[in-house]
Enzyme design. Structure first.
Site, PDB file in Angstrom:
ATOM      1  CB  SER A  24      46.353  13.547  25.320  1.00  0.00           C
ATOM      2  OG  SER A  24      46.785  12.480  26.155  1.00  0.00           O
ATOM      3  CG  ASN A 111      42.647  10.201  36.949  1.00  0.00           C
ATOM      4  OD1 ASN A 111      42.850  10.108  35.744  1.00  0.00           O
ATOM      5  ND2 ASN A 111      41.518   9.791  37.511  1.00  0.00           N
ATOM      6  CB  THR A 156      46.433  62.052  29.319  1.00  0.00           C
ATOM      7  OG1 THR A 156      46.122  63.401  28.982  1.00  0.00           O
ATOM      8  CG2 THR A 156      47.457  62.052  30.441  1.00  0.00           C
ATOM      9  CG  HIS A 157      42.523  61.774  27.084  1.00  0.00           C
ATOM     10  ND1 HIS A 157      41.373  61.133  27.489  1.00  0.00           N
ATOM     11  CD2 HIS A 157      42.948  62.488  28.148  1.00  0.00           C
ATOM     12  CE1 HIS A 157      41.097  61.458  28.744  1.00  0.00           C
ATOM     13  NE2 HIS A 157      42.047  62.275  29.180  1.00  0.00           N
ATOM     14  CB  SER A 279      54.378  46.955   1.006  1.00  0.00           C
ATOM     15  OG  SER A 279      53.433  46.832  -0.041  1.00  0.00           O
ATOM     16  CE  LYS A 285      53.006  50.487   4.450  1.00  0.00           C
ATOM     17  NZ  LYS A 285      51.750  49.835   4.132  1.00  0.00           N
ATOM     18  CG  ASN A 287      54.515  47.227   6.218  1.00  0.00           C
ATOM     19  OD1 ASN A 287      54.275  48.438   6.138  1.00  0.00           O
ATOM     20  ND2 ASN A 287      54.214  46.371   5.264  1.00  0.00           N
ATOM     21  CD  GLU A 292      51.495  46.002  11.885  1.00  0.00           C
ATOM     22  OE1 GLU A 292      50.545  46.661  11.468  1.00  0.00           O
ATOM     23  OE2 GLU A 292      52.333  45.496  11.115  1.00  0.00           O
ATOM     24  CE1 TYR A 319      42.111  13.961  33.983  1.00  0.00           C
ATOM     25  CE2 TYR A 319      40.543  12.253  33.358  1.00  0.00           C
ATOM     26  CZ  TYR A 319      41.553  13.135  33.020  1.00  0.00           C
ATOM     27  OH  TYR A 319      41.993  13.190  31.724  1.00  0.00           O
ATOM     28  CD  GLN A 324      43.347  13.820  26.575  1.00  0.00           C
ATOM     29  OE1 GLN A 324      43.584  12.844  27.268  1.00  0.00           O
ATOM     30  NE2 GLN A 324      42.866  13.732  25.350  1.00  0.00           N
TER      31      GLN A 324
HETATM   32  N1  ARG Z   1      45.672  12.002  28.894  1.00  0.00           N
HETATM   33  C1  ARG Z   1      44.975  12.232  30.112  1.00  0.00           C
HETATM   34  C2  ARG Z   1      44.945  13.724  30.420  1.00  0.00           C
HETATM   35  O1  ARG Z   1      45.720  14.408  29.853  1.00  0.00           O
HETATM   36  C3  ARG Z   1      45.654  11.526  31.253  1.00  0.00           C
HETATM   37  C4  ARG Z   1      44.738  11.160  32.350  1.00  0.00           C
HETATM   38  C5  ARG Z   1      43.801  10.114  31.892  1.00  0.00           C
HETATM   39  N2  ARG Z   1      42.970   9.632  32.943  1.00  0.00           N
HETATM   40  C6  ARG Z   1      41.856   8.957  32.694  1.00  0.00           C
HETATM   41  N3  ARG Z   1      41.181   8.595  33.714  1.00  0.00           N
HETATM   42  N4  ARG Z   1      41.436   8.724  31.493  1.00  0.00           N
HETATM   43  O2  ARG Z   1      44.165  14.212  31.170  1.00  0.00           O
END
Ligand code: ARG
Length: 468
Positions: A24, A111, A156-157, A279, A285, A287, A292, A319, A324
């Site tokens: 991560s 965790n 309205t509408h 454009s 144009k 835009n 948007e 957990y 993640q």
């Molecule tokens: N990278 C993990 C997350 O974002 C951190 C926690 C990881 N915990 C584990 N038991 N693998 O959730």
């Protein structure tokens, strides 16, 4: 290649493809400040409780300070091969200070660490986002003050319905933004209530930790009451994503109006050249890409909310790695909202209003018909009859190419003897708007009342932040 924290039990290194999948670091690197703050609070608490020696505690705190300084200055780069930010910080610490670094993880788990880091990180980011929402509300208030008496058709509408003022129309959006601020405030207060640190992996720890002390250091109201909930609660992400979704929905509605109003069909406003695009093929144009895009990005933020809800819906306690996925979704939701506000606020501030076009549209759509019926009703004609008579007059006007303002009195009197010369005053557009002076109405006076209340609220928020 970076090592895993948990390699003890394993006989083979993780397959490199799975490594990337599992990692991560790409998106949690941005938690580094909060990860270090959380680790420092944890280490200081362990030291105060006598779980770590003073020497180890000092070494850890100094080491973490050094890592923070080096990451801030760029002297230290985050290793993209690390499994996550928690691993990276801990391993860097141990590489720098040796044995003591290996003691930091006493009585905690990634965790409770990630659950704490993410709350701290979102807390810090929210301050800026709330300020951006307040700035947009401020710009809307400024425009509303300028156009407190600018008559336009209310719809309205998407059919012209009754006359309002542009000030009133804009203040409706200010009300939405004030509610958005309140929703974020509520979510932030809940997010800051319970610190998960000390929940450890799921079941707390046998060390004599002082959870309340660590929670206080990190600015939480207290320590969470339940360790299983502590590590597996992501309500705060969902609440913030929900508040962001509602806010985006408001911005999207505003942008839809900007797109309509800047079209040749309406021509109520002109967007500044600096905020529009041309454009590549049609030279005439101009835009409204920006509004948007805000409208378009709203879908993305809704998607982030749905992703979070869906990730969480089937998870058993406590957990699970699914969680993640929380970070990319909530970061994207809040980053997108912030990006939209960055673009939209100056666009609005530079938008040119065309009051004469608004008035012309208001004059052309029989939007004073209700006032004409009200006139009769005030003269004693039952409203249902007054309604029918006015409808017939409108039909007559359409047949003859007239408006209620130009229709001769003789025609009025033929429809009802209750009509007199003063009907023309009663259906005058400005009069129709100014007559709606009831609380929450579109009159200039009412708009100024709304402005006073909204601006007092915004000023109080700025003051609470230590500005103004
Ligand atoms: N990278 C993990 C997350 O974002 C951190 C926690 C990881 N915990 C584990 N038991 N693998 O959730």
């Amino acid at each position: 290649m970076a090592q895993q924290l948990w390699k003890g039990r394993f006989t083979k290194p993780v397959d490199s493809r799975v490594n990337d999948f599992n990692s991560s670091i790409r998106f949690d690197a941005r938690l580094y400040r909060e990860d270090i703050a959380g680790s420092m609070a944890h280490a200081a608490m362990l030291g105060a409780q006598g779980i770590l020696s003073y020497a180890d505690t000092d070494a850890i705190l100094e080491g973490l300070e050094g890592i923070l300084a080096d990451l801030d200055s760029g002297a230290l780069a985050i290793d993209p091969a690390a499994e996550d930010i928690h691993t990276f910080v801990e391993q860097t610490l141990t590489a720098r200070i040796g044995e003591a670094g290996k003691r930091l993880h006493t009585g905690r788990s990634r965790n409770d660490q990630v659950a704490t880091d993410l709350r701290l990180h979102l807390r810090r980011g929210m301050a800026g986002l709330l300020k951006q929402i307040e700035e947009l509300a401020g710009v809307l208030c400024g425009l509303a003050r300028q156009h407190a008496g600018t008559v336009m058709p209310g719809y309205t509408h998407l059919q012209r319905a009754q006359p309002v003022t542009l000030g009133h129309h804009l203040m409706a959006y200010v009300q939405m933004l004030l509610r958005d601020l309140g929703r974020f405030d509520d979510a932030i207060a809940r997010m800051n209530a319970a610190c998960p640190l000390g929940s450890a992996a799921l079941a707390g720890t046998t060390y004599p930790i002082d959870r309340a002390a660590a929670a206080r250091t990190l600015g939480f109201a207290g320590a969470g009451e339940n360790s299983l909930d502590g590590v597996s609660d992501r309500d705060f992400c969902i609440e913030l994503a929900a508040a962001a979704s509602i806010c985006m929905m408001h911005l999207s509605r505003l942008c839809e109006e900007l797109v309509l109003w800047s079209s040749w069909e309406f021509r109520f406003i002109e967007l500044d050249d600096a905020f529009t695009t041309g454009s590549s093929i049609m030279p005439q144009k101009k835009n409204p890409d920006l509004p948007e895009l805000v409208r378009g990005k709203t879908g993305r933020v809704f998607g982030d909310l749905m992703a979070l809800l869906t990730v969480m819906k089937g998870l058993p306690l406590a957990y699970n790695k699914d969680m993640q996925e929380d970070k990319e979704a909530i970061f994207d939701a809040l980053d997108t909202l912030s990006l939209c506000l960055t673009a939209l606020t100056p666009l609005l501030a530079s938008t040119k209003v065309r009051p004469e076009a608004m008035r012309a549209a208001a004059a052309g759509g029989f939007i004073n018909a209700t006032d004409c019926a009200d006139y009769l009703a005030k003269k004693g004609v039952p409203f249902r009859d007054a309604y029918r008579i006015t409808g017939e007059l409108v039909a007559l006007c359409i047949r003859r190419g007239e408006t209620l303002e130009t229709l001769p009195l003789a025609d009025y009197r033929q429809a009802s003897g209750a009509f007199a010369e003063d009907v023309y005053e009663a259906i005058r557009l400005d009069r129709c708007v100014e007559g709606r002076a009831c609380a929450g109405g579109p009159s200039a006076e009412s708009v100024r009342r709304q402005l006073r209340a909204a601006e007092a609220l915004l000023a109080a928020r700025a003051k609470a932040r230590g500005e103004g």
